[in-house]
Motif scaffolding. Sequence first.
Motif, PDB file in Angstrom:
ATOM      1  N   VAL A   1     -12.099  -3.851  -4.356  1.00 36.45           N
ATOM      2  CA  VAL A   1     -11.449  -2.668  -3.808  1.00 36.45           C
ATOM      3  C   VAL A   1      -9.962  -2.988  -3.690  1.00 36.45           C
ATOM      4  O   VAL A   1      -9.594  -4.064  -3.239  1.00 36.45           O
ATOM      5  CB  VAL A   1     -12.013  -2.317  -2.409  1.00 36.45           C
ATOM      6  N   THR A   2      -9.124  -2.040  -4.089  1.00 36.67           N
ATOM      7  CA  THR A   2      -7.682  -2.216  -3.966  1.00 36.67           C
ATOM      8  C   THR A   2      -7.133  -1.133  -3.057  1.00 36.67           C
ATOM      9  O   THR A   2      -7.473   0.041  -3.202  1.00 36.67           O
ATOM     10  CB  THR A   2      -6.990  -2.116  -5.348  1.00 36.67           C
ATOM     11  N   GLY A   3      -6.312  -1.549  -2.102  1.00 31.68           N
ATOM     12  CA  GLY A   3      -5.655  -0.622  -1.206  1.00 31.68           C
ATOM     13  C   GLY A   3      -4.175  -0.935  -1.167  1.00 31.68           C
ATOM     14  O   GLY A   3      -3.729  -1.953  -1.709  1.00 31.68           O
ATOM     15  N   TYR A   4      -3.423  -0.083  -0.538  1.00 35.61           N
ATOM     16  CA  TYR A   4      -1.978  -0.246  -0.466  1.00 35.61           C
ATOM     17  C   TYR A   4      -1.539  -0.426   0.977  1.00 35.61           C
ATOM     18  O   TYR A   4      -2.049   0.235   1.880  1.00 35.61           O
ATOM     19  CB  TYR A   4      -1.282   0.958  -1.105  1.00 35.61           C
ATOM     20  N   SER A   5      -0.597  -1.328   1.167  1.00 36.80           N
ATOM     21  CA  SER A   5      -0.065  -1.620   2.491  1.00 36.80           C
ATOM     22  C   SER A   5       0.361  -0.328   3.184  1.00 36.80           C
ATOM     23  O   SER A   5       1.050   0.505   2.596  1.00 36.80           O
ATOM     24  CB  SER A   5       1.121  -2.584   2.360  1.00 36.80           C
TER      25      SER A   5
ATOM     26  N   VAL B   1     -17.449   2.659   5.866  1.00 29.36           N
ATOM     27  CA  VAL B   1     -16.475   1.878   6.624  1.00 29.36           C
ATOM     28  C   VAL B   1     -15.086   2.307   6.175  1.00 29.36           C
ATOM     29  O   VAL B   1     -14.806   2.395   4.987  1.00 29.36           O
ATOM     30  CB  VAL B   1     -16.646   0.368   6.373  1.00 29.36           C
ATOM     31  N   THR B   2     -14.223   2.585   7.140  1.00 27.59           N
ATOM     32  CA  THR B   2     -12.839   2.933   6.861  1.00 27.59           C
ATOM     33  C   THR B   2     -11.936   1.911   7.530  1.00 27.59           C
ATOM     34  O   THR B   2     -12.156   1.557   8.682  1.00 27.59           O
ATOM     35  CB  THR B   2     -12.500   4.345   7.396  1.00 27.59           C
ATOM     36  N   ILE B   3     -10.956   1.423   6.772  1.00 31.23           N
ATOM     37  CA  ILE B   3      -9.935   0.528   7.318  1.00 31.23           C
ATOM     38  C   ILE B   3      -8.607   1.255   7.184  1.00 31.23           C
ATOM     39  O   ILE B   3      -8.239   1.692   6.091  1.00 31.23           O
ATOM     40  CB  ILE B   3      -9.858  -0.809   6.565  1.00 31.23           C
ATOM     41  N   ARG B   4      -7.892   1.398   8.294  1.00 29.65           N
ATOM     42  CA  ARG B   4      -6.607   2.095   8.300  1.00 29.65           C
ATOM     43  C   ARG B   4      -5.464   1.092   8.438  1.00 29.65           C
ATOM     44  O   ARG B   4      -5.665  -0.046   8.850  1.00 29.65           O
ATOM     45  CB  ARG B   4      -6.551   3.073   9.474  1.00 29.65           C
ATOM     46  N   GLU B   5      -4.250   1.558   8.133  1.00 28.93           N
ATOM     47  CA  GLU B   5      -3.024   0.768   8.309  1.00 28.93           C
ATOM     48  C   GLU B   5      -3.160  -0.622   7.690  1.00 28.93           C
ATOM     49  O   GLU B   5      -2.951  -1.647   8.330  1.00 28.93           O
ATOM     50  CB  GLU B   5      -2.669   0.658   9.793  1.00 28.93           C
ATOM     51  N   LEU B   6      -3.527  -0.644   6.412  1.00 25.97           N
ATOM     52  CA  LEU B   6      -3.734  -1.901   5.707  1.00 25.97           C
ATOM     53  C   LEU B   6      -2.468  -2.745   5.638  1.00 25.97           C
ATOM     54  O   LEU B   6      -1.359  -2.204   5.555  1.00 25.97           O
ATOM     55  CB  LEU B   6      -4.200  -1.634   4.274  1.00 25.97           C
TER      56      LEU B   6
END
Length: 121
Positions: free
Chosen positions: A21-25, A85-90
Motif C-alpha cells: 500500500v502506498t500513501g502520501y505524507s 482500517v483507516t490511517i490518517r495524517e500519514l
Amino acid sequence: MKIILTFTLLMIPGVVISMRVTGYSGGGVTITCGYDGGYRANEKYFCKGQWSTCTDQIKTKEKNKWVQQDRFSLYDDTTSRVFTVTIRELSERDSGIYYCGTELYGPDLYTKVDLKVITGE
C-alpha cells in the motif's frame, strides 16, 4: 493534496496473503480486509512490526461500530464480512509492515500489509 487508497483482501485459512500500500505524507489510506463468515464474532486487529512481535495499533471493541485510537480507525462490518482500517495524517514513520488479523483459538488468520509513505504530491 490528500489521497486515500482502498484495498480489499479476503483472508483464507492456510493461504498467506500480502499486499503493498502506498500513501502520501499528510494524507490517509484505507485498507479493507475480508474474512470468512465463521469468524464474524472474532476480534479483529491491525498491528505493526514483524508477526511474532507485532504491536497492536487498534482492535475491535464492538461489531458494526467505528473504533478510533489516535490516527487509526477500525470498523468490523459483520454483514459484509470485512473490516476496514483507516490511517490518517500519514508520515514517513508510518512506513513498514502491518498485519490485518482475526483472533482465533489457534494461530490467527492474517494479511500482511507493506505500507510505504511518500513525501510529496
